[in-house]
Design an enzyme around this catalytic site. Structure first.
Site, PDB file in Angstrom:
ATOM      1  N   ASP A  67       0.857  -1.188   0.000  1.00 48.06           N
ATOM      2  CA  ASP A  67       0.000   0.000   0.000  1.00 48.06           C
ATOM      3  C   ASP A  67       0.892   1.237   0.000  1.00 48.06           C
ATOM      4  OD1 ASP A  67      -1.064   0.136   3.511  1.00 48.06           O
ATOM      5  OD2 ASP A  67       0.881  -0.216   2.623  1.00 48.06           O
ATOM      6  N   PHE A  80       6.624   2.069  -4.253  1.00 44.47           N
ATOM      7  CA  PHE A  80       8.020   2.212  -3.847  1.00 44.47           C
ATOM      8  C   PHE A  80       8.626   3.575  -4.165  1.00 44.47           C
ATOM      9  CE2 PHE A  80       7.544  -2.427  -4.361  1.00 44.47           C
ATOM     10  CZ  PHE A  80       7.923  -2.851  -3.100  1.00 44.47           C
TER      11      PHE A  80
END
Length: 227
Positions: A67, A80
């Protein structure tokens, strides 16, 4: 979320999922959270950035996150990734370390991965929103059905693609999609790059060089993994 808000290339594959009860409940949940004054990351307008920057017909690699980052100024719609000027999170630091070992690339001074997305790397989180300061708070609210459909849309294509599955969460998600076990795709599995698990097999996994070798062998062109 309306079908018209979807990027054009994804609309045919994903519009039907928006009519399901799970997605209607998700819309109601997000509206209620915002009306209650809660801060949600990423902000409106950036929640579909992964799909906007990487059209379905351009996807070469799928990287699944869990998430969004839940700290101020971090999440901007790509798994990321953080914007330039934001401190690079620990998992991404480890991704940079593996790139250095695997491909000899110098570690960048920032954590922005838009350059990957524009080359066909779908940086997709399992849930596309999160409450500020509350990791995992929007899981099991309906996003999973939407992102499952996005991954399945890539898997259904007969164009060779790479799926990088980091950690048990990503691997379980992909295992529920039959198309991933068939056809022409390359599925790479490793522990999550988090500091909690990176030394259990993430370091040395060499996913980036394997992905490029596969893409080049199938005439799709390698990814320039320099951020």
């Amino acid at each position: 979320m309306a079908a018209t808000s979807l990027p054009e290339s994804w609309r045919e594959s994903l519009a039907p999922i928006l009519e399901t009860p799970a997605l209607r409940r998700l819309g109601g949940f997000l509206s209620a959270e915002e009306k209650a004054g809660k801060t949600i990351f990423p902000p409106r307008g950036e929640r579909l950035s992964a799909l906007e920057l990487t059209p379905l017909d351009a996807v070469k690699v799928v990287i699944l996150g869990q998430d969004p980052y839940h700290g101020p100024g971090q999440a901007h719609g790509l798994a990321f990734s953080v914007r330039p000027g934001v401190k690079v999170p620990p998992s991404l630091v480890n991704i940079h370390k593996e790139l250095e070992t695997d491909l000899g690339l110098p570690r960048p001074s920032h954590g922005n991965l838009e350059a990957w997305a524009r080359q066909g790397v779908l940086l997709l989180n399992n849930a596309l929103t999160v409450e500020a300061g509350n990791a995992g708070s929007h899981q099991q609210r309906g996003w999973e059905e939407f992102t499952d459909a996005a991954v399945a849309a890539v898997a259904r294509r007969d164009v060779p693609s790479v799926f990088m599955l980091w950690g048990s969460h990503a691997q379980k998600k992909a295992a529920r999609i039959p198309e991933l076990s068939q056809g022409c795709h390359l599925v790479l599995k490793a522990p999550h790059p988090s500091p909690l698990s990176a030394h259990s097999g993430w370091f040395g996994s060499r996913h980036f060089s394997q992905a490029n070798a596969f893409l080049e062998a199938h005439g799709r062109g390698a990814i320039d993994w320099r951020a």
